[in-house]
Write a protein that holds these residues in place. Structure first.
Motif, PDB file in Angstrom:
ATOM      1  N   GLU A  38       0.834  -1.213   0.000  1.00  0.00           N
ATOM      2  CA  GLU A  38       0.000   0.000   0.000  1.00  0.00           C
ATOM      3  C   GLU A  38       0.865   1.257   0.000  1.00  0.00           C
ATOM      4  N   LEU A  41       2.730   1.571  -3.495  1.00  0.00           N
ATOM      5  CA  LEU A  41       1.773   1.979  -4.521  1.00  0.00           C
ATOM      6  C   LEU A  41       1.307   3.416  -4.296  1.00  0.00           C
ATOM      7  N   GLY A  42       1.125   3.795  -3.029  1.00  0.00           N
ATOM      8  CA  GLY A  42       0.726   5.158  -2.715  1.00  0.00           C
ATOM      9  C   GLY A  42       1.764   6.176  -3.150  1.00  0.00           C
ATOM     10  N   LYS A  43       3.008   5.860  -2.927  1.00  0.00           N
ATOM     11  CA  LYS A  43       4.094   6.756  -3.349  1.00  0.00           C
ATOM     12  C   LYS A  43       4.135   6.883  -4.870  1.00  0.00           C
ATOM     13  N   ILE A  45       1.655   6.534  -6.888  1.00  0.00           N
ATOM     14  CA  ILE A  45       0.483   7.344  -7.242  1.00  0.00           C
ATOM     15  C   ILE A  45       0.783   8.826  -7.077  1.00  0.00           C
ATOM     16  N   ARG A  46       1.389   9.193  -5.963  1.00  0.00           N
ATOM     17  CA  ARG A  46       1.698  10.613  -5.722  1.00  0.00           C
ATOM     18  C   ARG A  46       2.735  11.129  -6.717  1.00  0.00           C
ATOM     19  N   THR A  51      -3.970  11.120  -6.387  1.00  0.00           N
ATOM     20  CA  THR A  51      -4.187  11.026  -4.943  1.00  0.00           C
ATOM     21  C   THR A  51      -4.374   9.567  -4.547  1.00  0.00           C
ATOM     22  N   ASP A  52      -3.524   9.094  -3.642  1.00  0.00           N
ATOM     23  CA  ASP A  52      -3.605   7.709  -3.167  1.00  0.00           C
ATOM     24  C   ASP A  52      -4.753   7.558  -2.180  1.00  0.00           C
ATOM     25  N   GLN A  53      -5.102   6.316  -1.857  1.00  0.00           N
ATOM     26  CA  GLN A  53      -6.256   6.055  -1.001  1.00  0.00           C
ATOM     27  C   GLN A  53      -6.083   6.617   0.403  1.00  0.00           C
ATOM     28  N   ASN A 124      -5.260   1.267  -4.112  1.00  0.00           N
ATOM     29  CA  ASN A 124      -4.158   1.985  -4.767  1.00  0.00           C
ATOM     30  C   ASN A 124      -3.849   1.373  -6.127  1.00  0.00           C
ATOM     31  N   ILE A 127      -6.342   2.802  -8.485  1.00  0.00           N
ATOM     32  CA  ILE A 127      -6.046   4.195  -8.843  1.00  0.00           C
ATOM     33  C   ILE A 127      -5.008   4.239  -9.962  1.00  0.00           C
TER      34      ILE A 127
END
Length: 152
Positions: A38, A41-43, A45-46, A51-53, A124, A127
């Motif tokens: 998570e 994947l969030g990084k 996305i940013r 915008t990550d979850q 994520n 996204i």
């Protein structure tokens, strides 16, 4: 030197998280692997400007605080505090900050917590519009997130 794309690493962690949870009932391992997936994947996305979850959830909670604090049963929290609160379960299982932190503190049963962390990583993945592997598809089919899907 061999290079490995972080996306591939995140996907491997997510697959492993699902397998640890579903095949071996190793919920803490699943939580840790899903948490890393998570975060990676969030990084990603940013970095691509989306915008990550986790950030989206913090944004929603911040807005709820602004418009309805009188109805909430908690004190207003900063964005950083909200992010820490949302990550507290994941962090509780992998850090021991002092002698008083000898027990992991979870808000719900570890089975549920591991499922939710995997679902966060999958959000994520969605996204980023990444194809779902068979393992991920089976997990989504088994644990739909919305009550409407559960009725089907």
């Amino acid at each position: 030197m061999i290079e490995y794309p972080k996306l591939n690493i995140a996907l491997e962690y997510l697959e492993a998280a699902i397998e640890e949870r579903e095949l071996h009932q190793r919920y803490f391992a699943a939580m840790n692997l899903a948490g890393v997936a998570e975060e990676l994947l969030g990084k990603i996305i940013r970095v691509v400007g989306k915008t990550d979850q986790l950030t989206d959830t913090v944004n929603i909670l911040s807005e709820i605080q602004k418009v309805g604090m009188e109805h909430l049963e908690w004190e207003e929290r900063s964005r950083k505090d909200l992010k820490n609160l949302l990550g507290s379960t994941k962090n509780s299982i992998k850090h021991m900050d002092n002698v008083f932190d000898k027990n992991a503190k979870l808000y719900f049963e570890v089975e549920d917590e591991s499922k939710w962390l995997i679902q966060a990583a999958i959000r994520n993945l969605d996204i980023l519009e990444i194809y779902h592997s068979g393992t991920v598809k089976r997990f989504i089919d088994k644990y739909p997130e919305s009550p409407e899907e559960e009725k089907l």
